[in-house]
Scaffold this active site. Sequence first.
Site, PDB file in Angstrom:
ATOM      1  N   ALA A  84       0.849  -1.192   0.000  1.00 59.55           N
ATOM      2  CA  ALA A  84       0.000   0.000   0.000  1.00 59.55           C
ATOM      3  C   ALA A  84       0.885   1.243   0.000  1.00 59.55           C
ATOM      4  O   ALA A  84       1.834   1.337   0.780  1.00 59.55           O
ATOM      5  CB  ALA A  84      -0.914  -0.001   1.224  1.00 59.55           C
ATOM      6  N   TYR A 148       7.906  11.930  -0.359  1.00 59.34           N
ATOM      7  CA  TYR A 148       7.788  10.525  -0.760  1.00 59.34           C
ATOM      8  C   TYR A 148       9.113   9.796  -0.539  1.00 59.34           C
ATOM      9  O   TYR A 148       9.139   8.671  -0.013  1.00 59.34           O
ATOM     10  CB  TYR A 148       7.370  10.445  -2.226  1.00 59.34           C
ATOM     11  CG  TYR A 148       7.183   9.046  -2.749  1.00 59.34           C
ATOM     12  CD1 TYR A 148       6.069   8.297  -2.408  1.00 59.34           C
ATOM     13  CD2 TYR A 148       8.129   8.466  -3.600  1.00 59.34           C
ATOM     14  CE1 TYR A 148       5.889   7.012  -2.892  1.00 59.34           C
ATOM     15  CE2 TYR A 148       7.965   7.187  -4.095  1.00 59.34           C
ATOM     16  CZ  TYR A 148       6.842   6.464  -3.737  1.00 59.34           C
ATOM     17  OH  TYR A 148       6.675   5.183  -4.214  1.00 59.34           O
ATOM     18  N   HIS A 182       5.120   0.193 -14.532  1.00 59.57           N
ATOM     19  CA  HIS A 182       3.792   0.483 -15.085  1.00 59.57           C
ATOM     20  C   HIS A 182       2.713   0.209 -14.034  1.00 59.57           C
ATOM     21  O   HIS A 182       2.294  -0.931 -13.830  1.00 59.57           O
ATOM     22  CB  HIS A 182       3.527  -0.375 -16.324  1.00 59.57           C
ATOM     23  CG  HIS A 182       4.277   0.067 -17.531  1.00 59.57           C
ATOM     24  ND1 HIS A 182       5.054  -0.801 -18.287  1.00 59.57           N
ATOM     25  CD2 HIS A 182       4.394   1.281 -18.135  1.00 59.57           C
ATOM     26  CE1 HIS A 182       5.597  -0.135 -19.296  1.00 59.57           C
ATOM     27  NE2 HIS A 182       5.219   1.127 -19.225  1.00 59.57           N
ATOM     28  N   THR A 183       2.281   1.243 -13.345  1.00 59.93           N
ATOM     29  CA  THR A 183       1.190   1.170 -12.372  1.00 59.93           C
ATOM     30  C   THR A 183       0.380   2.459 -12.475  1.00 59.93           C
ATOM     31  O   THR A 183       0.737   3.376 -13.218  1.00 59.93           O
ATOM     32  CB  THR A 183       1.719   1.030 -10.929  1.00 59.93           C
ATOM     33  OG1 THR A 183       2.438   2.224 -10.585  1.00 59.93           O
ATOM     34  CG2 THR A 183       2.638  -0.177 -10.779  1.00 59.93           C
TER      35      THR A 183
END
Length: 237
Positions: A84, A148, A182-183
Amino acid sequence: MDKVCAVFGGSRGIGRAVARLMAQRGYRLAIVARNLEGARAAAGDLGGDHLALSCDVAKEHDVQNTFEEIEKNLGRVNFLVNAAGINRDNLLVRTNTEDMLSQLHTNLLGSMLTCRAALKTMIKQQRGSIVNVGSVVGLKGNSGQSVYSASKGGLVGFSRALAKEVAKKKIRVNVVAPGFIHTDMTKDLNEELLKKNIPLGRFGDALDVAQAAVFLLESPYVTGHVLVVDGGLQLTM
């Protein structure tokens, strides 16, 4: 003994790819996501007797209830994947405090809470394996991703320290650190421009990271390790 794996963030992207591989290997899965319908869809795609649950990993009560439901329906968790994660990319001077906290709570605190809950059962079993999904920017940093980067860098430090804490209990803790994959998180990026900085010349797929995560989950003599899956991107950063 049953192999029970909880995949947080398992409804899409890397988490969903990990769940698919684990199901193929005979694990019983708990697919956990904020969106229950997404979790149910992912669990349904796997076939078999898998569980779908909704959880906000940043909320201690949610996490505790989730593990209780998993144990009641599948048995004790002995494998945990923390996939997550969220990003709110911006320069620090333009980042509001709410966005800072949401990233730190989901990406770092959330993994701390799920790990703590999982350890309560893993210690009783004297076995267990945890993989936390970090990021190459947690190791190298990146402009526009200071918060981040901090959340993912903190996850590395946390995971290594935890690996030391629980090794004598036969519990392993590792990190997989993806690059550009790739998300949903990367769908708006300029791939043609960015892949010029990747030695292997392409973005990765969720399966590339999932294979690395499964390797770490199942490797009995690997703990406290950070496995970078980035097509060589870190070589150019």
